[in-house]
Design a protein around this motif. Structure first.
Motif, PDB file in Angstrom:
ATOM      1  N   ALA A   1      -5.149   5.164  10.530  1.00  0.00           N
ATOM      2  CA  ALA A   1      -4.001   5.725   9.816  1.00  0.00           C
ATOM      3  C   ALA A   1      -3.469   4.742   8.766  1.00  0.00           C
ATOM      4  N   PHE A   2      -3.847   3.499   8.884  1.00  0.00           N
ATOM      5  CA  PHE A   2      -3.538   2.474   7.893  1.00  0.00           C
ATOM      6  C   PHE A   2      -4.805   1.677   7.607  1.00  0.00           C
ATOM      7  N   PRO A   3      -5.108   1.417   6.338  1.00  0.00           N
ATOM      8  CA  PRO A   3      -4.323   1.847   5.168  1.00  0.00           C
ATOM      9  C   PRO A   3      -4.582   3.302   4.806  1.00  0.00           C
TER      10      PRO A   3
ATOM     11  N   ASN B   1      -2.331   5.849  -0.369  1.00  0.00           N
ATOM     12  CA  ASN B   1      -1.302   5.228  -1.216  1.00  0.00           C
ATOM     13  C   ASN B   1      -1.256   3.709  -1.071  1.00  0.00           C
ATOM     14  N   HIS B   2      -2.017   3.129  -0.162  1.00  0.00           N
ATOM     15  CA  HIS B   2      -2.087   1.677  -0.017  1.00  0.00           C
ATOM     16  C   HIS B   2      -3.310   1.087  -0.724  1.00  0.00           C
ATOM     17  N   ALA B   3      -4.141   1.958  -1.298  1.00  0.00           N
ATOM     18  CA  ALA B   3      -5.394   1.515  -1.909  1.00  0.00           C
ATOM     19  C   ALA B   3      -5.278   1.489  -3.435  1.00  0.00           C
ATOM     20  N   PHE B   4      -6.195   0.771  -4.092  1.00  0.00           N
ATOM     21  CA  PHE B   4      -6.227   0.643  -5.549  1.00  0.00           C
ATOM     22  C   PHE B   4      -7.519   1.260  -6.077  1.00  0.00           C
ATOM     23  N   GLY B   5      -7.425   1.999  -7.158  1.00  0.00           N
ATOM     24  CA  GLY B   5      -8.585   2.637  -7.743  1.00  0.00           C
ATOM     25  C   GLY B   5      -9.201   1.801  -8.854  1.00  0.00           C
ATOM     26  N   ALA B   6     -10.525   1.896  -8.995  1.00  0.00           N
ATOM     27  CA  ALA B   6     -11.239   1.184 -10.054  1.00  0.00           C
ATOM     28  C   ALA B   6     -11.349   2.070 -11.293  1.00  0.00           C
ATOM     29  N   ASP B   7     -11.707   1.468 -12.387  1.00  0.00           N
ATOM     30  CA  ASP B   7     -11.923   2.216 -13.622  1.00  0.00           C
ATOM     31  C   ASP B   7     -13.090   3.192 -13.456  1.00  0.00           C
TER      32      ASP B   7
END
Length: 289
Positions: free
Chosen positions: A261-263, A266-272
């Protein structure tokens, strides 16, 4: 918050004369010192009690001058506008006066303390006088003195009979005469603590010494129940169960990790766009899914 003005020993004596109680709290690191200052405490004690509550020892005896310097320096960074007293640990002021002064110098110059605290009575008055003459404020400490726990028969209340009461009074007066700016009274009967407070012109700061001292000190971790397991103490009032809150929160974290359930997204970052294609090629673009 308006910038706080640090106390000094002249103001403390004036507060005693005017009947204004002094609030003192232990702190052992930057965040606790910062919070204590923001709460408005008058003084912070970097106590050698850090041995019990922070370092995991069963007494204060293993605490070294290096430990005290390290923790005092951290506290000083967190509480720049609060009067900071640092404990001289076990056997760091009972040898030669030169050795004692070296240890005091380290707490003041390296730790950035404003004063030092020393446990003991008549036997340390000469050293207290010399340290004060060197320009260092000294806070005395009598009653239950944890550094002497092996010679006073354990953690027991002091001043229960007339002989012990007179001993404490004599020690308090001698420390005042030696130049101490105040005295901590630990686990002293309320009647004796009140009598000593009346007799002295310098402030008394009680911990387990009843209602009539000029100030009070408690351990940060006791005030917040920040320990596991926590041992209740009759002379302590706890104001929050931080330990329970922390334990529950950490348990929820572990549960979330185990259940994935974590992460969350909304806790992750997207790449180009195109990054996966550059890593895997067009054929492997959907490999992650």
């Amino acid at each position: 918050m308006a910038e706080k003005q640090a106390l000094n020993i002249v103001k403390m004596k004036k507060m005693k004369a005017e009947g204004v109680p002094l609030s003192m709290l232990t702190a052992y690191d930057y965040p606790s010192a910062r919070l204590a200052e923001e709460a408005g405490v008058d003084m912070i004690l970097v106590g050698d009690s850090l041995g019990n509550v922070v370092l995991g020892y069963d007494s204060t005896l293993p605490v070294t001058i290096d430990d005290m310097v390290y923790h005092t320096r951290a506290v000083a960074r967190g509480a720049e506008h609060t009067f900071i007293v640092a404990d001289l640990p076990f056997m760091t002021y009972h040898g030669s006066i030169d050795e004692s002064l070296r240890n005091v110098r380290r707490l003041m110059q390296e730790g950035h303390a404003h004063a030092v605290k020393m446990e003991g009575g008549l036997e340390i008055c000469g050293t207290v006088s010399t340290i004060v003459s060197a320009g260092v404020p000294v806070l005395g400490h009598i009653g239950l003195t944890p550094q002497s726990v092996n010679t006073i028969g354990g953690y027991r209340v002091q001043g229960k009979d007339a002989r012990d009461a007179q001993r404490l009074m004599d020690e308090a007066k001698a420390l005042e005469k030696a130049g101490a700016f105040g005295i901590v009274l630990e686990l002293v009967t309320e009647e004796v603590a009140e009598a000593i407070t009346r007799e002295l012109s310098i402030p008394t700061i009680g911990i387990g010494a009843g209602r009539y001292c000029d100030g009070q000190v408690l351990v940060y971790h006791d005030v917040l129940k920040y320990a596991s397991p926590y041992r209740e103490k009759r002379f302590v009032k706890t104001y929050a169960d931080v330990g329970g809150i922390i334990r529950e929160a950490l348990g929820e974290y572990v549960k979330d990790v185990k259940q994935r359930a974590f992460p969350a997204a909304n806790h992750a970052f997207g790449a180009d766009e195109g990054v996966l294609e550059s890593l895997y090629g067009a054929a492997g673009k959907g490999a992650r899914s």
